[in-house]
Enzyme design. Sequence first.
Site, mmCIF file in Angstrom:
data_model
loop_
_atom_site.group_PDB
_atom_site.id
_atom_site.type_symbol
_atom_site.label_atom_id
_atom_site.label_comp_id
_atom_site.label_asym_id
_atom_site.label_seq_id
_atom_site.Cartn_x
_atom_site.Cartn_y
_atom_site.Cartn_z
ATOM 1 N N SER A 165 -31.725 54.283 2.516
ATOM 2 C CA SER A 165 -31.447 52.882 2.222
ATOM 3 C C SER A 165 -31.296 52.098 3.515
ATOM 4 C CB SER A 165 -30.162 52.766 1.389
ATOM 5 O OG SER A 165 -30.279 53.503 0.187
ATOM 6 N N PRO A 166 -31.457 50.775 3.458
ATOM 7 C CA PRO A 166 -31.282 49.972 4.673
ATOM 8 C C PRO A 166 -29.885 50.133 5.257
ATOM 9 C CG PRO A 166 -32.353 48.675 2.951
ATOM 10 C CD PRO A 166 -31.917 49.957 2.314
ATOM 11 N N HIS A 190 -8.342 35.596 -17.977
ATOM 12 C CA HIS A 190 -9.610 36.322 -17.900
ATOM 13 C C HIS A 190 -9.440 37.601 -17.071
ATOM 14 C CE1 HIS A 190 -14.154 36.297 -17.813
ATOM 15 N NE2 HIS A 190 -13.890 37.149 -16.829
ATOM 16 N N GLU A 191 -8.825 37.477 -15.888
ATOM 17 C CA GLU A 191 -8.647 38.648 -15.025
ATOM 18 C C GLU A 191 -7.610 39.600 -15.613
ATOM 19 O OE1 GLU A 191 -10.865 38.950 -12.951
ATOM 20 O OE2 GLU A 191 -11.540 36.872 -12.977
#
Length: 647
Positions: free
Chosen positions: A207-208, A428-429
């Site tokens: 991978s890079p 939400h969190e």
Amino acid sequence: MNDNDQQPNGNPWLKSLMIWGGIFLGLLLVVSMIGDRSQPAGTQIAYSDFRDKVAEGSVAEVQIAPDRITGKLKNDQTFSTIPVGSDPQLTTLLAENDVQYEGVAAEEPNLLLYILAQSLPFLLILGIAFFALRQVQKGGGAGGAMGFGKSKAKMLTEKQGRVTFDDVAGIDEAREELEEIVEFLKDPSRFSKLGGQIPKGALLVGSPGTGKTLLARAIAGEAGVPFFTISGSDFVEMFVGVGASRVRDMFEQAKKNAPCIVFIDEIDAVGRHRGHGLGNSNDEREQTLNQLLVEMDGFEANEGIIIIAATNRPDVLDPALLRPGRFDRQVVVPVPDIDGREKILSVHMKKVPLAPDVNSRTIARGTPGFSGADLANLVNEAALLAARRNKRLVAMQEFEDAKDKVMMGAERRSMVMTDDEKKMTAYHEAGHALVSLNEEASDPIHKATIIPRGRALGMVMRLPERDNYSYHRDKMHANLSVAMGGRVAEEIIFGYDKVSSGASSDIQYATDLARNMVTKWGMSDKLGPLQYEASQEGYLGMGQTSRTMASDETNKLIDAEIRKLVDDAHARATDILKTQEDKLHLLAQAMLEYETLTGEEISHLLENGAIDRPDEPKGPSRPLSTGSIGVPKAGRRFGGGAAPQGA
């Protein structure tokens, strides 16, 4: 590679410019000298004025030449004039007025200077044209004529920036494979006496940012033999045949310096599978690849030339390029594990003054999935933060803050959110976090925050307890449930009509995961362990696309199974949050109060109903301690309240 290693005398372009500038100034000087010699002394007057001055008695003496008359007035002023035709009465006029006169022979012109003066414009034009042509030829890859087809390979030296295997950490297996090549070059008899032959080529795949080019530089530093380096894109030009010519020239240079190593970076630029383009088989790229194949292992053997290439796209390379005899070895350069990350951090931390509290093992544990380049960037960001804070040493706090910045983005403290938006983000969190704590296969929570970072208004970060190389079915179902936790919390607390766009990234993640489970990983009971979707190279080799290998009826079944997986995850998240709605309110209120909570603080809050933070102020005005570890690339983070596109 330093330019001074190749041109010790300085910039050749500037040197040529100075030479031609000197020639131009010399020619101007010659012309000015010619002009000075041809220009007579004194004031130029008309011939009629000259006769009038003679008649007035103002002229003392004259010199008469066939084409010019010069003289001096009685007031010692000099003059010159050009006679008009033949004037037989001039001498009589001069004698009557007591003017002393004499005849002067015509001046012989300097033929060489005359020719030089006349040809000066043409010489300048030719000089400029030659100078421009020379620069174009140098731009083609070499300094001489016809240099357009010359190789752009550079031979590395050890004068500056020498890298050895001691500078390469975290990829021990790949390093051992290449150390053997270096040992073969240093002592070939050790291998040849047992019938072994030196490998002709090694392909570095990874991978890079995993260290492929660094490994090649280490080989150059260790081998003690000439090392040529070139990029795959340097072969390809718009003119057909130039790339093949450069390949031939590169191998000719290598043969003259054998034994040697030739490193081709990003070989996929020239080595892509033939026959996939719109052009015919004679296009430039395919001609270049054909020449490369012949030079690497053709009719003539290239003894002592080892080809090392690097790519992160081995799937697009031509099969003829990968066979033994061309690339005998494919060396995989993986993303480092925790031990490798610790070694890489130790290498980069040598350049940074560290505080006593810095623990590279702790940092390595919190960065799963990081490549060597990512870790180098992390150390650099920590050093920059310490400098910005006017510290003499880089402490653990700087590394922790740098990880948060690298993994999640910089804090957007200037972003103004309304109380309703903060409340929506907090629930939400909290929904993500609460579902994660109730899913046994989920990774432990490291941190939850409602501070905007990057494009997200808040997020929950989870860290795996160890490096994961594969995922099980129960973990995938747990991730689906956690992804749906934020959306479900909004539905329960705010109602159907108040659901926001904040779950867009969560929905995208859940959909992609469910699709892969059904079409690639065989985790659907109705469809069985079959592959229905495969990745393929995009149009003209650009990007990746997915190709579905199924009938229309099967595609409908695939869509139904994907929908079922996501709906089941939504239902599990709903059951958890409805049965623990009191904990959801408690956790959301704590996040509104403290903004950022660690995993330990969340567990303590849900067990005891309070967070133990002695002597620390509350609210957004206090200095936050944002924890130590960010989002792992191999792990998963769930963000809430992400702004919709265009907002």
